[in-house]
Write a protein that holds these residues in place. Structure first.
Motif, PDB file in Angstrom:
ATOM      1  N   VAL A  93       0.845  -1.187   0.000  1.00  0.00           N
ATOM      2  CA  VAL A  93       0.000   0.000   0.000  1.00  0.00           C
ATOM      3  C   VAL A  93       0.885   1.243   0.000  1.00  0.00           C
ATOM      4  O   VAL A  93       2.097   1.149   0.203  1.00  0.00           O
ATOM      5  N   VAL A  94       0.282   2.391  -0.223  1.00  0.00           N
ATOM      6  CA  VAL A  94       0.963   3.675  -0.048  1.00  0.00           C
ATOM      7  C   VAL A  94       0.123   4.513   0.910  1.00  0.00           C
ATOM      8  O   VAL A  94      -1.101   4.387   0.952  1.00  0.00           O
ATOM      9  N   ALA A  95       0.792   5.370   1.676  1.00  0.00           N
ATOM     10  CA  ALA A  95       0.093   6.228   2.635  1.00  0.00           C
ATOM     11  C   ALA A  95      -0.724   7.282   1.885  1.00  0.00           C
ATOM     12  O   ALA A  95      -0.208   7.962   1.001  1.00  0.00           O
ATOM     13  N   LEU A 155       6.845  13.098  12.171  1.00  0.00           N
ATOM     14  CA  LEU A 155       6.419  12.563  10.879  1.00  0.00           C
ATOM     15  C   LEU A 155       7.059  11.194  10.674  1.00  0.00           C
ATOM     16  O   LEU A 155       8.274  11.074  10.656  1.00  0.00           O
ATOM     17  N   LEU A 156       6.243  10.153  10.541  1.00  0.00           N
ATOM     18  CA  LEU A 156       6.740   8.786  10.374  1.00  0.00           C
ATOM     19  C   LEU A 156       6.779   8.358   8.915  1.00  0.00           C
ATOM     20  O   LEU A 156       7.729   7.711   8.479  1.00  0.00           O
ATOM     21  N   GLY A 164       4.492   0.924   1.931  1.00  0.00           N
ATOM     22  CA  GLY A 164       4.407   0.101   3.130  1.00  0.00           C
ATOM     23  C   GLY A 164       3.580  -1.135   2.848  1.00  0.00           C
ATOM     24  O   GLY A 164       3.303  -1.462   1.700  1.00  0.00           O
ATOM     25  N   GLU A 165       3.202  -1.817   3.912  1.00  0.00           N
ATOM     26  CA  GLU A 165       2.340  -2.990   3.751  1.00  0.00           C
ATOM     27  C   GLU A 165       1.437  -3.150   4.959  1.00  0.00           C
ATOM     28  O   GLU A 165       1.741  -2.672   6.051  1.00  0.00           O
ATOM     29  N   THR A 193       2.843  -0.820   8.140  1.00  0.00           N
ATOM     30  CA  THR A 193       4.257  -0.620   8.438  1.00  0.00           C
ATOM     31  C   THR A 193       4.942  -0.057   7.208  1.00  0.00           C
ATOM     32  O   THR A 193       4.611  -0.419   6.083  1.00  0.00           O
ATOM     33  N   SER A 194       5.853   0.864   7.451  1.00  0.00           N
ATOM     34  CA  SER A 194       6.575   1.493   6.350  1.00  0.00           C
ATOM     35  C   SER A 194       7.809   0.667   6.009  1.00  0.00           C
ATOM     36  O   SER A 194       8.438   0.083   6.877  1.00  0.00           O
ATOM     37  N   TRP A 195       8.175   0.657   4.744  1.00  0.00           N
ATOM     38  CA  TRP A 195       9.372  -0.057   4.307  1.00  0.00           C
ATOM     39  C   TRP A 195      10.630   0.762   4.517  1.00  0.00           C
ATOM     40  O   TRP A 195      11.714   0.261   4.449  1.00  0.00           O
ATOM     41  N   ARG A 196      10.466   2.047   4.717  1.00  0.00           N
ATOM     42  CA  ARG A 196      11.639   2.888   4.971  1.00  0.00           C
ATOM     43  C   ARG A 196      11.251   3.914   6.033  1.00  0.00           C
ATOM     44  O   ARG A 196      10.106   4.313   6.147  1.00  0.00           O
ATOM     45  N   SER A 197      12.227   4.329   6.818  1.00  0.00           N
ATOM     46  CA  SER A 197      11.952   5.309   7.854  1.00  0.00           C
ATOM     47  C   SER A 197      12.522   6.663   7.437  1.00  0.00           C
ATOM     48  O   SER A 197      13.430   6.744   6.626  1.00  0.00           O
TER      49      SER A 197
END
Length: 71
Positions: free
Chosen positions: A19-21, A39-40, A47-48, A66-70
């Motif tokens: 997914v995307v935010a 900002l996360l 993310g997924e 959950t994001s794939w990158r921070s």
């Protein structure tokens, strides 16, 4: 509290789905590794779905992302 959906097909999202935010995601205080209001994930960030639950009062699906990158 996360609970099983009564009908697994009741939501269009599935566990593990990419997914995307849809909007910027900020820490509401529940993510302990970042300050509150930090900002996360930026809008459009990848993310997924890692958990699917049900809001008991409204009977609406709740999705944990959950994001794939921070940042």
């Amino acid at each position: 509290m996360m609970i099983d959906l009564p009908d697994p097909d009741a939501t269009r999202f599935q566990w593990g789905q990419s997914v995307v935010a849809a909007t910027d995601l900020y820490n509401d205080g529940s993510f302990l590794n970042a300050p509150e209001d930090h900002l996360l994930v930026v809008e459009g960030g990848p993310g997924e779905i890692v958990q699917i639950g049900l809001h008991e009062q409204t009977r609406q699906p709740c999705l944990l992302y959950t994001s794939w990158r921070s940042l």
